[in-house]
Every structure is written in structure tokens, then in C-alpha cells.
Design a protein around this motif. Structure first.
Motif, PDB file in Angstrom:
ATOM      1  N   ALA A 100     -13.168  22.333  19.555  1.00  0.00           N
ATOM      2  CA  ALA A 100     -14.135  21.484  18.851  1.00  0.00           C
ATOM      3  C   ALA A 100     -13.928  21.674  17.350  1.00  0.00           C
ATOM      4  CB  ALA A 100     -15.560  21.878  19.242  1.00  0.00           C
ATOM      5  N   VAL A 101     -13.918  20.582  16.610  1.00  0.00           N
ATOM      6  CA  VAL A 101     -13.693  20.679  15.163  1.00  0.00           C
ATOM      7  C   VAL A 101     -14.820  21.435  14.467  1.00  0.00           C
ATOM      8  CG1 VAL A 101     -12.139  18.696  14.948  1.00  0.00           C
ATOM      9  CG2 VAL A 101     -14.620  18.363  14.740  1.00  0.00           C
ATOM     10  N   GLU A 102     -15.963  21.566  15.132  1.00  0.00           N
ATOM     11  CA  GLU A 102     -17.046  22.364  14.564  1.00  0.00           C
ATOM     12  C   GLU A 102     -16.704  23.857  14.620  1.00  0.00           C
ATOM     13  OE1 GLU A 102     -18.343  18.563  16.152  1.00  0.00           O
ATOM     14  OE2 GLU A 102     -17.536  20.275  17.223  1.00  0.00           O
ATOM     15  N   VAL A 103     -15.830  24.232  15.524  1.00  0.00           N
ATOM     16  CA  VAL A 103     -15.409  25.626  15.689  1.00  0.00           C
ATOM     17  C   VAL A 103     -14.261  25.943  14.741  1.00  0.00           C
ATOM     18  CG1 VAL A 103     -14.424  27.298  17.314  1.00  0.00           C
ATOM     19  CG2 VAL A 103     -16.168  25.673  18.084  1.00  0.00           C
ATOM     20  N   LEU A 104     -13.239  25.108  14.748  1.00  0.00           N
ATOM     21  CA  LEU A 104     -12.089  25.233  13.854  1.00  0.00           C
ATOM     22  C   LEU A 104     -11.705  23.814  13.456  1.00  0.00           C
ATOM     23  CD1 LEU A 104     -10.105  27.299  12.589  1.00  0.00           C
ATOM     24  CD2 LEU A 104      -8.614  26.911  14.559  1.00  0.00           C
ATOM     25  N   PRO A 105     -11.881  23.447  12.192  1.00  0.00           N
ATOM     26  CA  PRO A 105     -11.738  22.048  11.779  1.00  0.00           C
ATOM     27  C   PRO A 105     -10.287  21.593  11.631  1.00  0.00           C
ATOM     28  CG  PRO A 105     -12.326  23.370   9.883  1.00  0.00           C
ATOM     29  CD  PRO A 105     -12.329  24.286  11.074  1.00  0.00           C
ATOM     30  N   VAL A 106      -9.534  21.661  12.745  1.00  0.00           N
ATOM     31  CA  VAL A 106      -8.118  21.293  12.726  1.00  0.00           C
ATOM     32  C   VAL A 106      -7.792  20.397  13.907  1.00  0.00           C
ATOM     33  CG1 VAL A 106      -7.414  23.429  11.583  1.00  0.00           C
ATOM     34  CG2 VAL A 106      -7.365  23.301  14.079  1.00  0.00           C
ATOM     35  N   THR A 107      -6.683  19.695  13.781  1.00  0.00           N
ATOM     36  CA  THR A 107      -6.078  18.967  14.890  1.00  0.00           C
ATOM     37  C   THR A 107      -4.584  19.251  14.835  1.00  0.00           C
ATOM     38  OG1 THR A 107      -5.758  16.966  13.556  1.00  0.00           O
ATOM     39  CG2 THR A 107      -7.790  17.094  14.848  1.00  0.00           C
ATOM     40  N   ASN A 108      -3.932  19.036  15.957  1.00  0.00           N
ATOM     41  CA  ASN A 108      -2.472  19.151  16.020  1.00  0.00           C
ATOM     42  C   ASN A 108      -1.995  20.491  15.453  1.00  0.00           C
ATOM     43  OD1 ASN A 108      -0.111  18.068  16.906  1.00  0.00           O
ATOM     44  ND2 ASN A 108       0.168  16.674  15.188  1.00  0.00           N
ATOM     45  N   TYR A 109      -2.579  21.564  15.923  1.00  0.00           N
ATOM     46  CA  TYR A 109      -2.354  22.913  15.403  1.00  0.00           C
ATOM     47  C   TYR A 109      -1.281  23.638  16.205  1.00  0.00           C
ATOM     48  CZ  TYR A 109      -3.545  27.922  14.777  1.00  0.00           C
ATOM     49  OH  TYR A 109      -3.520  29.269  14.547  1.00  0.00           O
ATOM     50  N   SER A 110      -0.338  24.255  15.521  1.00  0.00           N
ATOM     51  CA  SER A 110       0.618  25.161  16.159  1.00  0.00           C
ATOM     52  C   SER A 110       0.725  26.412  15.302  1.00  0.00           C
ATOM     53  CB  SER A 110       1.987  24.507  16.328  1.00  0.00           C
ATOM     54  OG  SER A 110       2.554  24.204  15.078  1.00  0.00           O
ATOM     55  N   LEU A 141       1.328  28.385  25.387  1.00  0.00           N
ATOM     56  CA  LEU A 141       2.487  29.083  24.823  1.00  0.00           C
ATOM     57  C   LEU A 141       3.709  28.183  24.939  1.00  0.00           C
ATOM     58  CD1 LEU A 141       3.428  31.944  23.780  1.00  0.00           C
ATOM     59  CD2 LEU A 141       4.011  32.434  26.170  1.00  0.00           C
ATOM     60  N   TYR A 142       4.450  27.997  23.851  1.00  0.00           N
ATOM     61  CA  TYR A 142       5.647  27.168  23.958  1.00  0.00           C
ATOM     62  C   TYR A 142       6.929  27.885  23.550  1.00  0.00           C
ATOM     63  CZ  TYR A 142       5.289  25.937  18.946  1.00  0.00           C
ATOM     64  OH  TYR A 142       5.216  25.962  17.578  1.00  0.00           O
ATOM     65  N   LYS A 143       6.812  29.113  23.083  1.00  0.00           N
ATOM     66  CA  LYS A 143       7.997  29.893  22.729  1.00  0.00           C
ATOM     67  C   LYS A 143       7.617  31.361  22.817  1.00  0.00           C
ATOM     68  CE  LYS A 143      11.401  29.671  19.013  1.00  0.00           C
ATOM     69  NZ  LYS A 143      11.579  29.268  17.621  1.00  0.00           N
ATOM     70  N   TYR A 144       8.500  32.171  23.427  1.00  0.00           N
ATOM     71  CA  TYR A 144       8.217  33.600  23.538  1.00  0.00           C
ATOM     72  C   TYR A 144       9.536  34.361  23.528  1.00  0.00           C
ATOM     73  CZ  TYR A 144       6.027  37.949  24.989  1.00  0.00           C
ATOM     74  OH  TYR A 144       5.567  39.236  25.015  1.00  0.00           O
ATOM     75  N   GLU A 146       3.421  38.798  10.656  1.00  0.00           N
ATOM     76  CA  GLU A 146       3.367  37.481  10.018  1.00  0.00           C
ATOM     77  C   GLU A 146       2.702  36.503  10.977  1.00  0.00           C
ATOM     78  OE1 GLU A 146       6.758  35.341   7.778  1.00  0.00           O
ATOM     79  OE2 GLU A 146       6.742  34.446   9.796  1.00  0.00           O
ATOM     80  N   TRP A 147       1.717  35.790  10.451  1.00  0.00           N
ATOM     81  CA  TRP A 147       1.027  34.767  11.237  1.00  0.00           C
ATOM     82  C   TRP A 147       1.117  33.490  10.427  1.00  0.00           C
ATOM     83  CZ3 TRP A 147      -4.375  36.162  13.624  1.00  0.00           C
ATOM     84  CH2 TRP A 147      -4.610  35.357  14.739  1.00  0.00           C
ATOM     85  N   ARG A 148       1.769  32.507  10.978  1.00  0.00           N
ATOM     86  CA  ARG A 148       1.903  31.246  10.249  1.00  0.00           C
ATOM     87  C   ARG A 148       1.540  30.079  11.153  1.00  0.00           C
ATOM     88  NH1 ARG A 148       7.225  29.058  11.273  1.00  0.00           N
ATOM     89  NH2 ARG A 148       8.432  30.675  12.315  1.00  0.00           N
ATOM     90  N   GLY A 149       1.058  29.054  10.529  1.00  0.00           N
ATOM     91  CA  GLY A 149       0.634  27.894  11.297  1.00  0.00           C
ATOM     92  C   GLY A 149       0.825  26.605  10.534  1.00  0.00           C
ATOM     93  N   ALA A 150       0.778  25.522  11.281  1.00  0.00           N
ATOM     94  CA  ALA A 150       0.841  24.175  10.720  1.00  0.00           C
ATOM     95  C   ALA A 150      -0.196  23.346  11.476  1.00  0.00           C
ATOM     96  CB  ALA A 150       2.235  23.589  10.875  1.00  0.00           C
ATOM     97  N   PHE A 151      -0.884  22.477  10.765  1.00  0.00           N
ATOM     98  CA  PHE A 151      -2.014  21.764  11.360  1.00  0.00           C
ATOM     99  C   PHE A 151      -2.432  20.615  10.462  1.00  0.00           C
ATOM    100  CE2 PHE A 151      -3.112  25.521   8.968  1.00  0.00           C
ATOM    101  CZ  PHE A 151      -3.978  25.042   8.009  1.00  0.00           C
TER     102      PHE A 151
END
Length: 181
Positions: free
Chosen positions: A108-118, A90-93, A134-139
């Protein structure tokens, strides 16, 4: 000497366009929302605890440390006991604004094929009553170099994150109902 300089310039002219064309992945961004009939405080009561993601159908269990404090951690176990895991921090609350932000430390990328995800999860009041979640992400995609295999491409990353968000938001609509208007 002139010939050597000419040769260096010629090599540079060939390499520079190649370097300019060779770039890695671009950051992907995704935002999904769901409207629910419940008021924001009721929805926040369910999703506002970083240590409890039992509301998401893919999450078998959540363990962690630090509550809702910055740098708190959680480990999501997916599917069943002993299933794949996602390690997050957690980095913001902000309970007053009903929002929090977190990053994946390890998956594992086999589970969720992302890196550097927030990601950011927010509950807002909806005009006419109820709430909007609202659910938003960047990856980045799971493969950091050029020419990724299909299962680690931008498209795979977007599809994977979309699936996670949609499953969670659909579960909230099922739990709280859709607004009537």
C-alpha cells in the motif's frame, strides 16, 4: 482545404509542446551502505536468507515460500501482528557473491509510497577487515501521474526508502559493531 490544413497545423503546434512537457514520474535510485566489524560470512549468515528478515527492526514477521530460489516469495508484516504487509519476490540470488535482488509485488502506498520497486542487498569485504553492506534500490513514486500529492511525491518515495534502508543498516551496525579503523 488550405485553411483546414492550416488549422490542423496550428492545433498541432499548440498540442505538441504540451505533450512534450507532460511526462510522468522518473525512476529514482538510491544506494546506502554501512560498514560493520564482522566478516562478510558472519553478516551474510544473518541477512542472506531471503525468507528471514528478522534482522530489520521494522519487520515483525516474515513468511514465504521457495527459500532462496528464484521466484521465491515472502510476506513481511511490519510493526506488530496484523500490521501492514509488503509482498516481495526474489529474482536473483548468489550466495557465493553474497548478494540477492528482489521486487515488491504489492505494498500500500500509505505504507511505502513507491511503485515498481526493485532492490539489491550485498555484503562485501572491507579493506582493513569487516564488511560493507550495500542496499540499493530503484523505484517510482507512489503517484504515477503528474502533480502528485506531497505524500506520494518523488521526495516522499526517496524519504520512505531511505528510512527503510537506514533502519536496517543501523540495526546491523548495532548488532555487529562499527569497524575500529
Amino acid at each position: 482545404m488550405k485553411r483546414r490544413i492550416f488549422n490542423l497545423l496550428a492545433v498541432g503546434a499548440v498540442l505538441i509542446p504540451s505533450i512534450a512537457l507532460a511526462h510522468g514520474p522518473t525512476r529514482q535510485k538510491l544506494t546506502l551502505t554501512a560498514d560493520v566489524a564482522a566478516e562478510p560470512a558472519e553478516v551474510w549468515e544473518v541477512i542472506g536468507n531471503f525468507q528471514d528478515m528478522s534482522w530489520h527492526p521494522a519487520v515483525y514477521s516474515t513468511t514465504g515460500e521457495g527459500g532462496n530460489e528464484i521466484d521465491a516469495t515472502r510476506l513481511l508484516t511490519l510493526g506488530e501482528e496484523g500490521g501492514p504487509t509488503i509482498d516481495e519476490v526474489l529474482y536473483k540470488y548468489d550466495a557465493e557473491k553474497m548478494t540477492y535482488s528482489y521486487r515488491i509485488n504489492e505494498v500500500a502506498v500509505e505504507v511505502l509510497p513507491v511503485t515498481n520497486y526493485s532492490s539489491h542487498l550485498t555484503v562485501k569485504p572491507r579493506d582493513g577487515g569487516g564488511s560493507t553492506v550495500e542496499w540499493r534500490g530503484a523505484f517510482y513514486r507512489g503517484y504515477p501521474n503528474n502533480d502528485p500529492p506531497p505524500e506520494l511525491s518523488d521526495e516522499a518515495a526517496i524519504a520512505g526508502v531511505t528510512g527503510v534502508y537506514k533502519a536496517g543498516l543501523d540495526a546491523l551496525v548495532e548488532r555487529f559493531g562499527a569497524p575500529s579503523s
